[in-house]
Design a protein around this motif. Structure first.
Motif, PDB file in Angstrom:
ATOM      1  N   MET A  69      39.553  51.980  33.316  1.00  0.00           N
ATOM      2  CA  MET A  69      38.940  51.805  32.000  1.00  0.00           C
ATOM      3  C   MET A  69      38.540  50.362  31.723  1.00  0.00           C
ATOM      4  O   MET A  69      37.676  50.118  30.886  1.00  0.00           O
ATOM      5  CB  MET A  69      39.875  52.309  30.906  1.00  0.00           C
ATOM      6  CG  MET A  69      40.091  53.811  30.959  1.00  0.00           C
ATOM      7  SD  MET A  69      41.408  54.382  29.877  1.00  0.00           S
ATOM      8  CE  MET A  69      40.566  54.386  28.307  1.00  0.00           C
ATOM      9  N   ILE A  70      39.177  49.399  32.405  1.00  0.00           N
ATOM     10  CA  ILE A  70      38.780  48.005  32.183  1.00  0.00           C
ATOM     11  C   ILE A  70      37.943  47.448  33.335  1.00  0.00           C
ATOM     12  O   ILE A  70      37.530  46.286  33.293  1.00  0.00           O
ATOM     13  CB  ILE A  70      39.989  47.078  31.892  1.00  0.00           C
ATOM     14  CG1 ILE A  70      40.922  46.948  33.080  1.00  0.00           C
ATOM     15  CG2 ILE A  70      40.726  47.522  30.649  1.00  0.00           C
ATOM     16  CD1 ILE A  70      41.970  45.871  32.899  1.00  0.00           C
ATOM     17  N   ALA A  71      37.668  48.274  34.317  1.00  0.00           N
ATOM     18  CA  ALA A  71      36.834  47.838  35.444  1.00  0.00           C
ATOM     19  C   ALA A  71      35.395  47.620  34.969  1.00  0.00           C
ATOM     20  O   ALA A  71      34.850  48.414  34.207  1.00  0.00           O
ATOM     21  CB  ALA A  71      36.865  48.873  36.560  1.00  0.00           C
ATOM     22  N   GLN A  72      34.794  46.529  35.415  1.00  0.00           N
ATOM     23  CA  GLN A  72      33.415  46.202  35.047  1.00  0.00           C
ATOM     24  C   GLN A  72      32.448  46.952  35.953  1.00  0.00           C
ATOM     25  O   GLN A  72      32.782  47.322  37.072  1.00  0.00           O
ATOM     26  CB  GLN A  72      33.173  44.696  35.192  1.00  0.00           C
ATOM     27  CG  GLN A  72      34.131  43.821  34.426  1.00  0.00           C
ATOM     28  CD  GLN A  72      34.025  43.950  32.914  1.00  0.00           C
ATOM     29  OE1 GLN A  72      33.052  44.450  32.367  1.00  0.00           O
ATOM     30  NE2 GLN A  72      35.058  43.509  32.228  1.00  0.00           N
ATOM     31  N   SER A  73      31.243  47.170  35.446  1.00  0.00           N
ATOM     32  CA  SER A  73      30.170  47.716  36.253  1.00  0.00           C
ATOM     33  C   SER A  73      28.860  47.180  35.696  1.00  0.00           C
ATOM     34  O   SER A  73      28.839  46.553  34.636  1.00  0.00           O
ATOM     35  CB  SER A  73      30.178  49.246  36.234  1.00  0.00           C
ATOM     36  OG  SER A  73      29.535  49.755  35.090  1.00  0.00           O
ATOM     37  N   GLU A  74      27.778  47.449  36.380  1.00  0.00           N
ATOM     38  CA  GLU A  74      26.496  46.965  35.891  1.00  0.00           C
ATOM     39  C   GLU A  74      26.046  47.707  34.638  1.00  0.00           C
ATOM     40  O   GLU A  74      25.163  47.247  33.935  1.00  0.00           O
ATOM     41  CB  GLU A  74      25.429  47.069  36.984  1.00  0.00           C
ATOM     42  CG  GLU A  74      25.100  48.500  37.379  1.00  0.00           C
ATOM     43  CD  GLU A  74      24.070  48.590  38.478  1.00  0.00           C
ATOM     44  OE1 GLU A  74      22.879  48.426  38.171  1.00  0.00           O
ATOM     45  OE2 GLU A  74      24.476  48.794  39.628  1.00  0.00           O
ATOM     46  N   HIS A  75      26.663  48.846  34.329  1.00  0.00           N
ATOM     47  CA  HIS A  75      26.253  49.660  33.194  1.00  0.00           C
ATOM     48  C   HIS A  75      27.193  49.574  31.996  1.00  0.00           C
ATOM     49  O   HIS A  75      26.951  50.211  30.976  1.00  0.00           O
ATOM     50  CB  HIS A  75      26.124  51.127  33.603  1.00  0.00           C
ATOM     51  CG  HIS A  75      25.090  51.353  34.641  1.00  0.00           C
ATOM     52  ND1 HIS A  75      23.747  51.158  34.412  1.00  0.00           N
ATOM     53  CD2 HIS A  75      25.201  51.723  35.934  1.00  0.00           C
ATOM     54  CE1 HIS A  75      23.071  51.418  35.511  1.00  0.00           C
ATOM     55  NE2 HIS A  75      23.935  51.764  36.448  1.00  0.00           N
ATOM     56  N   ARG A  76      28.266  48.825  32.111  1.00  0.00           N
ATOM     57  CA  ARG A  76      29.214  48.722  31.001  1.00  0.00           C
ATOM     58  C   ARG A  76      29.961  47.407  31.090  1.00  0.00           C
ATOM     59  O   ARG A  76      29.969  46.742  32.143  1.00  0.00           O
ATOM     60  CB  ARG A  76      30.202  49.876  30.990  1.00  0.00           C
ATOM     61  CG  ARG A  76      30.983  49.998  32.269  1.00  0.00           C
ATOM     62  CD  ARG A  76      32.060  51.044  32.225  1.00  0.00           C
ATOM     63  NE  ARG A  76      33.316  50.374  31.941  1.00  0.00           N
ATOM     64  CZ  ARG A  76      34.314  50.928  31.299  1.00  0.00           C
ATOM     65  NH1 ARG A  76      34.230  52.133  30.867  1.00  0.00           N
ATOM     66  NH2 ARG A  76      35.422  50.254  31.091  1.00  0.00           N
ATOM     67  N   VAL A  77      30.587  47.039  29.987  1.00  0.00           N
ATOM     68  CA  VAL A  77      31.362  45.805  29.951  1.00  0.00           C
ATOM     69  C   VAL A  77      32.635  46.046  29.149  1.00  0.00           C
ATOM     70  O   VAL A  77      32.665  46.903  28.257  1.00  0.00           O
ATOM     71  CB  VAL A  77      30.527  44.640  29.344  1.00  0.00           C
ATOM     72  CG1 VAL A  77      30.277  44.851  27.859  1.00  0.00           C
ATOM     73  CG2 VAL A  77      31.165  43.285  29.606  1.00  0.00           C
ATOM     74  N   VAL A  78      33.677  45.304  29.500  1.00  0.00           N
ATOM     75  CA  VAL A  78      34.927  45.316  28.745  1.00  0.00           C
ATOM     76  C   VAL A  78      35.233  43.860  28.419  1.00  0.00           C
ATOM     77  O   VAL A  78      35.269  43.015  29.325  1.00  0.00           O
ATOM     78  CB  VAL A  78      36.088  45.938  29.551  1.00  0.00           C
ATOM     79  CG1 VAL A  78      37.370  45.930  28.729  1.00  0.00           C
ATOM     80  CG2 VAL A  78      35.734  47.349  30.002  1.00  0.00           C
ATOM     81  N   PHE A  79      35.404  43.563  27.143  1.00  0.00           N
ATOM     82  CA  PHE A  79      35.721  42.207  26.706  1.00  0.00           C
ATOM     83  C   PHE A  79      37.161  42.128  26.229  1.00  0.00           C
ATOM     84  O   PHE A  79      37.697  43.080  25.664  1.00  0.00           O
ATOM     85  CB  PHE A  79      34.809  41.770  25.555  1.00  0.00           C
ATOM     86  CG  PHE A  79      33.427  41.381  25.984  1.00  0.00           C
ATOM     87  CD1 PHE A  79      33.202  40.241  26.745  1.00  0.00           C
ATOM     88  CD2 PHE A  79      32.341  42.149  25.611  1.00  0.00           C
ATOM     89  CE1 PHE A  79      31.922  39.886  27.135  1.00  0.00           C
ATOM     90  CE2 PHE A  79      31.053  41.799  25.986  1.00  0.00           C
ATOM     91  CZ  PHE A  79      30.843  40.664  26.755  1.00  0.00           C
ATOM     92  N   ALA A  80      37.764  40.951  26.446  1.00  0.00           N
ATOM     93  CA  ALA A  80      39.094  40.655  25.928  1.00  0.00           C
ATOM     94  C   ALA A  80      38.983  39.489  24.963  1.00  0.00           C
ATOM     95  O   ALA A  80      38.227  38.541  25.204  1.00  0.00           O
ATOM     96  CB  ALA A  80      40.049  40.293  27.065  1.00  0.00           C
ATOM     97  N   ALA A  81      39.712  39.572  23.859  1.00  0.00           N
ATOM     98  CA  ALA A  81      39.833  38.453  22.912  1.00  0.00           C
ATOM     99  C   ALA A  81      41.160  37.774  23.216  1.00  0.00           C
ATOM    100  O   ALA A  81      42.205  38.433  23.257  1.00  0.00           O
ATOM    101  CB  ALA A  81      39.804  38.965  21.477  1.00  0.00           C
ATOM    102  N   VAL A  82      41.109  36.462  23.443  1.00  0.00           N
ATOM    103  CA  VAL A  82      42.299  35.722  23.841  1.00  0.00           C
ATOM    104  C   VAL A  82      42.530  34.588  22.848  1.00  0.00           C
ATOM    105  O   VAL A  82      41.608  33.823  22.541  1.00  0.00           O
ATOM    106  CB  VAL A  82      42.141  35.150  25.273  1.00  0.00           C
ATOM    107  CG1 VAL A  82      43.376  34.376  25.687  1.00  0.00           C
ATOM    108  CG2 VAL A  82      41.838  36.268  26.264  1.00  0.00           C
ATOM    109  N   SER A  83      43.736  34.494  22.345  1.00  0.00           N
ATOM    110  CA  SER A  83      44.131  33.413  21.442  1.00  0.00           C
ATOM    111  C   SER A  83      45.502  32.923  21.889  1.00  0.00           C
ATOM    112  O   SER A  83      46.400  33.739  22.140  1.00  0.00           O
ATOM    113  CB  SER A  83      44.175  33.914  19.998  1.00  0.00           C
ATOM    114  OG  SER A  83      44.528  32.868  19.122  1.00  0.00           O
ATOM    115  N   ASP A  84      45.667  31.625  21.999  1.00  0.00           N
ATOM    116  CA  ASP A  84      46.930  31.044  22.473  1.00  0.00           C
ATOM    117  C   ASP A  84      47.385  31.682  23.786  1.00  0.00           C
ATOM    118  O   ASP A  84      48.549  32.031  23.966  1.00  0.00           O
ATOM    119  CB  ASP A  84      48.029  31.180  21.414  1.00  0.00           C
ATOM    120  CG  ASP A  84      47.764  30.332  20.185  1.00  0.00           C
ATOM    121  OD1 ASP A  84      47.150  29.254  20.331  1.00  0.00           O
ATOM    122  OD2 ASP A  84      48.156  30.756  19.085  1.00  0.00           O
ATOM    123  N   ASP A  85      46.416  31.878  24.700  1.00  0.00           N
ATOM    124  CA  ASP A  85      46.671  32.441  26.028  1.00  0.00           C
ATOM    125  C   ASP A  85      47.210  33.871  25.997  1.00  0.00           C
ATOM    126  O   ASP A  85      47.784  34.341  26.978  1.00  0.00           O
ATOM    127  CB  ASP A  85      47.623  31.548  26.839  1.00  0.00           C
ATOM    128  CG  ASP A  85      47.017  30.187  27.131  1.00  0.00           C
ATOM    129  OD1 ASP A  85      45.803  30.130  27.396  1.00  0.00           O
ATOM    130  OD2 ASP A  85      47.761  29.188  27.084  1.00  0.00           O
TER     131      ASP A  85
END
Length: 190
Positions: A69-85
């Motif tokens: 579900m978090i694997a990237q592909s050319e047709h989709r993206v998964v972003f993470a929001a990171v704060s204080d590591d």
């Protein structure tokens, strides 16, 4: 779409200042950043984030996301929001090449999970803005659907320009409240 909150966009990495105290309009601060502002990095999720994403899902009482579900592909993206590591939010897109009933083919915003103690701080909006920027590079339109009772999500997406396209009992195999509620399909165009 409201781009005012984005302070930098570098490829697919974004930094955004989010306000921690509600009711403060940062635009009225003469460009200064108040001491309670938080710097957050929006970046593509990687397989190294899986344990943090699982913890985030557990803390949010949501089903765990898998490595697929978090694997990237050319047709989709998964972003993470990171704060204080720390990963404080995650969001994904889906691409459907064919229409399915009333649901058109195209890029869809998928799930968003934000850690409970970081909700209502703009993290979901920042992740959605990042996903829309990625979609705009692929297509002039984006879609999203929500349970009719999910007012927080609906309000956030409407603030980003999404408009209802219709109400349905099922969209792409998904139902709301075991078929007892409707799903609202939204669309936004660049």
């Amino acid at each position: 779409m409201n781009h005012g909150a984005l302070t930098a966009l570098q490829g697919r990495r974004m930094r955004q200042r989010i306000r921690v105290r509600p009711g403060i309009d940062q635009r009225s601060l003469d460009g200064g950043v108040p001491e309670y502002a938080v710097l957050m990095l929006i970046r593509e999720a990687t397989s190294d984030d899986l344990a943090a994403v699982e913890d985030l899902c557990d803390a949010s009482d949501r089903p765990r996301w898998t490595a697929a579900m978090i694997a990237q592909s050319e047709h989709r993206v998964v972003f993470a929001a990171v704060s204080d590591d720390q990963v404080v939010g995650v969001a994904k897109t889906h691409f459907h090449p064919e229409p399915d009933g009333a649901a058109p083919a195209g890029h869809y915003l998928g799930g968003v999970v934000v850690t409970p103690n970081s909700r209502r701080l703009g993290i979901g909006s920042a992740l959605t803005a990042a996903r829309l920027e990625w979609i705009w590079a692929q297509s002039p339109s984006a879609y999203y659907f929500a349970n009719e009772h999910n007012t927080a999500s609906i309000q956030m997406h409407e603030a980003l320009g999404f408009r209802p396209r219709g109400r349905f009992k099922e969209i792409r195999g998904v139902t709301a409240d075991d078929g007892q509620a409707e799903l609202i399909l939204f669309e936004v165009s660049r």
